[in-house]
Every structure is written in structure tokens, then in C-alpha cells.
Design a protein around this motif. Structure first.
Motif, PDB file in Angstrom:
ATOM      1  N   GLU A 230       0.832  -1.196   0.000  1.00  0.00           N
ATOM      2  CA  GLU A 230       0.000   0.000   0.000  1.00  0.00           C
ATOM      3  C   GLU A 230       0.870   1.250   0.000  1.00  0.00           C
ATOM      4  O   GLU A 230       0.566   2.232  -0.664  1.00  0.00           O
ATOM      5  CB  GLU A 230      -0.925  -0.019   1.210  1.00  0.00           C
ATOM      6  CG  GLU A 230      -1.897   1.149   1.227  1.00  0.00           C
ATOM      7  CD  GLU A 230      -2.875   1.070   2.380  1.00  0.00           C
ATOM      8  OE1 GLU A 230      -3.734   1.955   2.434  1.00  0.00           O
ATOM      9  OE2 GLU A 230      -2.793   0.161   3.199  1.00  0.00           O
ATOM     10  N   GLU A 231       1.977   1.208   0.723  1.00  0.00           N
ATOM     11  CA  GLU A 231       2.858   2.361   0.803  1.00  0.00           C
ATOM     12  C   GLU A 231       3.460   2.706  -0.561  1.00  0.00           C
ATOM     13  O   GLU A 231       3.717   3.855  -0.869  1.00  0.00           O
ATOM     14  CB  GLU A 231       3.994   2.109   1.805  1.00  0.00           C
ATOM     15  CG  GLU A 231       3.529   1.969   3.251  1.00  0.00           C
ATOM     16  CD  GLU A 231       2.926   0.607   3.551  1.00  0.00           C
ATOM     17  OE1 GLU A 231       3.301  -0.402   2.921  1.00  0.00           O
ATOM     18  OE2 GLU A 231       2.044   0.552   4.419  1.00  0.00           O
TER      19      GLU A 231
ATOM     20  N   ALA B 175      -0.369   3.325  -3.110  1.00  0.00           N
ATOM     21  CA  ALA B 175      -1.597   4.003  -2.715  1.00  0.00           C
ATOM     22  C   ALA B 175      -1.430   5.501  -2.971  1.00  0.00           C
ATOM     23  O   ALA B 175      -0.338   6.051  -2.854  1.00  0.00           O
ATOM     24  CB  ALA B 175      -1.896   3.747  -1.243  1.00  0.00           C
ATOM     25  N   HIS B 176      -2.508   6.125  -3.355  1.00  0.00           N
ATOM     26  CA  HIS B 176      -2.463   7.543  -3.690  1.00  0.00           C
ATOM     27  C   HIS B 176      -3.731   8.211  -3.185  1.00  0.00           C
ATOM     28  O   HIS B 176      -4.799   7.595  -3.166  1.00  0.00           O
ATOM     29  CB  HIS B 176      -2.340   7.715  -5.209  1.00  0.00           C
ATOM     30  CG  HIS B 176      -1.976   9.086  -5.625  1.00  0.00           C
ATOM     31  ND1 HIS B 176      -2.918  10.065  -5.807  1.00  0.00           N
ATOM     32  CD2 HIS B 176      -0.781   9.653  -5.890  1.00  0.00           C
ATOM     33  CE1 HIS B 176      -2.317  11.181  -6.178  1.00  0.00           C
ATOM     34  NE2 HIS B 176      -1.019  10.960  -6.237  1.00  0.00           N
ATOM     35  N   ASP B 177      -3.620   9.468  -2.812  1.00  0.00           N
ATOM     36  CA  ASP B 177      -4.774  10.201  -2.286  1.00  0.00           C
ATOM     37  C   ASP B 177      -5.931  10.279  -3.271  1.00  0.00           C
ATOM     38  O   ASP B 177      -7.079  10.420  -2.862  1.00  0.00           O
ATOM     39  CB  ASP B 177      -4.362  11.625  -1.890  1.00  0.00           C
ATOM     40  CG  ASP B 177      -3.453  11.645  -0.677  1.00  0.00           C
ATOM     41  OD1 ASP B 177      -3.404  10.645   0.057  1.00  0.00           O
ATOM     42  OD2 ASP B 177      -2.775  12.671  -0.476  1.00  0.00           O
ATOM     43  N   ASP B 178      -5.641  10.207  -4.555  1.00  0.00           N
ATOM     44  CA  ASP B 178      -6.685  10.308  -5.572  1.00  0.00           C
ATOM     45  C   ASP B 178      -7.336   8.964  -5.909  1.00  0.00           C
ATOM     46  O   ASP B 178      -8.231   8.915  -6.759  1.00  0.00           O
ATOM     47  CB  ASP B 178      -6.119  10.913  -6.857  1.00  0.00           C
ATOM     48  CG  ASP B 178      -5.720  12.370  -6.677  1.00  0.00           C
ATOM     49  OD1 ASP B 178      -6.299  13.042  -5.795  1.00  0.00           O
ATOM     50  OD2 ASP B 178      -4.828  12.838  -7.406  1.00  0.00           O
ATOM     51  N   ASP B 179      -6.909   7.885  -5.287  1.00  0.00           N
ATOM     52  CA  ASP B 179      -7.500   6.573  -5.558  1.00  0.00           C
ATOM     53  C   ASP B 179      -8.962   6.536  -5.130  1.00  0.00           C
ATOM     54  O   ASP B 179      -9.342   7.126  -4.114  1.00  0.00           O
ATOM     55  CB  ASP B 179      -6.754   5.468  -4.803  1.00  0.00           C
ATOM     56  CG  ASP B 179      -5.431   5.096  -5.424  1.00  0.00           C
ATOM     57  OD1 ASP B 179      -5.181   5.457  -6.589  1.00  0.00           O
ATOM     58  OD2 ASP B 179      -4.630   4.427  -4.737  1.00  0.00           O
ATOM     59  N   SER B 180      -9.751   5.803  -5.895  1.00  0.00           N
ATOM     60  CA  SER B 180     -11.141   5.579  -5.501  1.00  0.00           C
ATOM     61  C   SER B 180     -11.155   4.731  -4.235  1.00  0.00           C
ATOM     62  O   SER B 180     -10.165   4.083  -3.878  1.00  0.00           O
ATOM     63  CB  SER B 180     -11.894   4.841  -6.616  1.00  0.00           C
ATOM     64  OG  SER B 180     -11.417   3.501  -6.723  1.00  0.00           O
ATOM     65  N   GLU B 181     -12.289   4.715  -3.579  1.00  0.00           N
ATOM     66  CA  GLU B 181     -12.424   3.900  -2.373  1.00  0.00           C
ATOM     67  C   GLU B 181     -12.174   2.424  -2.684  1.00  0.00           C
ATOM     68  O   GLU B 181     -11.552   1.705  -1.898  1.00  0.00           O
ATOM     69  CB  GLU B 181     -13.812   4.091  -1.761  1.00  0.00           C
ATOM     70  CG  GLU B 181     -13.996   3.404  -0.423  1.00  0.00           C
ATOM     71  CD  GLU B 181     -15.361   3.653   0.194  1.00  0.00           C
ATOM     72  OE1 GLU B 181     -15.672   2.957   1.177  1.00  0.00           O
ATOM     73  OE2 GLU B 181     -16.116   4.516  -0.301  1.00  0.00           O
TER      74      GLU B 181
ATOM     75  N   VAL C  56      -8.440   1.864  -2.945  1.00  0.00           N
ATOM     76  CA  VAL C  56      -7.848   1.916  -1.603  1.00  0.00           C
ATOM     77  C   VAL C  56      -8.029   0.571  -0.904  1.00  0.00           C
ATOM     78  O   VAL C  56      -7.092   0.037  -0.298  1.00  0.00           O
ATOM     79  CB  VAL C  56      -8.462   3.063  -0.767  1.00  0.00           C
ATOM     80  CG1 VAL C  56      -8.063   2.960   0.696  1.00  0.00           C
ATOM     81  CG2 VAL C  56      -8.051   4.417  -1.334  1.00  0.00           C
TER      82      VAL C  56
ATOM     83  N   ASP D  85      -6.302   4.489 -11.455  1.00  0.00           N
ATOM     84  CA  ASP D  85      -5.489   5.201 -10.472  1.00  0.00           C
ATOM     85  C   ASP D  85      -4.514   6.129 -11.215  1.00  0.00           C
ATOM     86  O   ASP D  85      -4.543   6.208 -12.447  1.00  0.00           O
ATOM     87  CB  ASP D  85      -4.767   4.234  -9.523  1.00  0.00           C
ATOM     88  CG  ASP D  85      -3.701   3.366 -10.178  1.00  0.00           C
ATOM     89  OD1 ASP D  85      -3.307   3.619 -11.341  1.00  0.00           O
ATOM     90  OD2 ASP D  85      -3.244   2.412  -9.508  1.00  0.00           O
TER      91      ASP D  85
END
Length: 153
Positions: free
Chosen positions: A5-6, A9-15, A18, A45
Motif C-alpha cells: 500500500e505504501e 496508494a495515492h490520495d486520488d485513488d477511488s475507495e 484503496v 489510479d
């Protein structure tokens, strides 16, 4: 390849993305049961990967991956990172026999897709020896797959 995930993962990813990137498989299944979740199955993403690419890369259970493909079958035709289709990811990093067959049935021409230039024109067939359980599926001709699909087999 199991992605962390690190790493991706990105702040703009859909739920949905995530949840996939956090390997929360039961939550992914619950999300896909909703109309909103099915819509998210079509959202890329920041790396141009769809949830189907991510599910395969994050080693989602077979039922989860198949549910994502069912929610957005066109995902099998979408190029992500390195211009790879989901079948490239599956052939390179592994998936179950059922997932590989579903990917092929969704887009048999993907077997011949050469991806981006940085993978040297390698089709999913190039990786056929990595996972013996999928070798016969990858070796079968595209024409034979298309005929089988058209005949409803």
C-alpha cells in the motif's frame, strides 16, 4: 508481485482501489455489490491501472478478481502501467486458472498484445513458463479461443 500500500496508494485513488491496495478483500466484495462500487471498477489510479490490474498485482483471491472483472468486463482491454493489459500482469505475476481463463475469454486478442516498448514487445504468452498451471491456456491460439467463445463453449 505483491505490491505494498505504501508503494502505490495515492490520495486520488477511488475507495475501491484503496481497499484493494490494502488487501481488504471482504470490503472489496461488499463495495462491488453496490452500484457505486461497480462504477469504481472503471476508475483508473494515477498510474493508469484499473482495479482489475491492481487486484491481480495485489494477489486478490480468485472470487474478488472475478467479481471485479464481472463488474467491468471492458477492463480486460485497458492498458495500464507500462501499457500492460490485466492479462500481462496475470501472466507475469500469477493468478488462478479460472482468472486467466476469464481474462482470455473477456479479451482473447490480449494474448497477442505487445504492451509498451519498455517490455520489449512481450505478449502475455512470453511469460507462459512462469506458472505451469496457466501454460496451456496461454499457448492455445487466439483463433482457437475466439472460435471456442463464439461456439459458446
Amino acid at each position: 508481485m505483491t505490491l505494498s500500500e505504501e508503494q502505490y496508494a495515492h490520495d486520488d485513488d477511488s475507495e475501491l482501489l484503496v481497499l484493494i491496495k490494502a488487501s481488504k478483500w471482504e470490503s472489496v466484495k461488499s463495495m462491488l455489490a453496490s452500484d457505486e462500487g461497480k462504477e469504481m471498477a472503471a476508475q483508473k489510479d494515477v498510474y493508469s491501472n484499473l482495479p482489475l490490474h491492481a487486484a491481480i498485482g495485489y494477489k486478490a483471491p480468485e472470487d474478488v478478481t472475478l467479481a471485479i472483472l464481472e463488474a467491468h468486463p471492458e477492463a480486460a482491454t485497458v492498458h495500464g502501467t507500462d501499457y500492460w493489459l490485466p492479462i500481462h500482469v496475470a501472466a507475469m505475476y500469477g493468478c488462478s486458472l479460472a482468472v486467466m481463463e476469464a481474462l482470455i475469454r473477456a479479451y482473447p486478442h490480449g494474448l497477442d498484445d505487445e504492451g509498451g516498448p519498455n517490455i520489449k514487445g512481450r505478449t502475455p504468452r512470453h511469460f507462459k513458463d512462469r506458472f505451469k498451471h496457466n501454460k496451456a491456456l496461454l499457448e492455445r491460439s487466439t483463433e482457437d479461443w475466439i472460435k471456442t467463445i463464439e461456439e459458446g463453449q
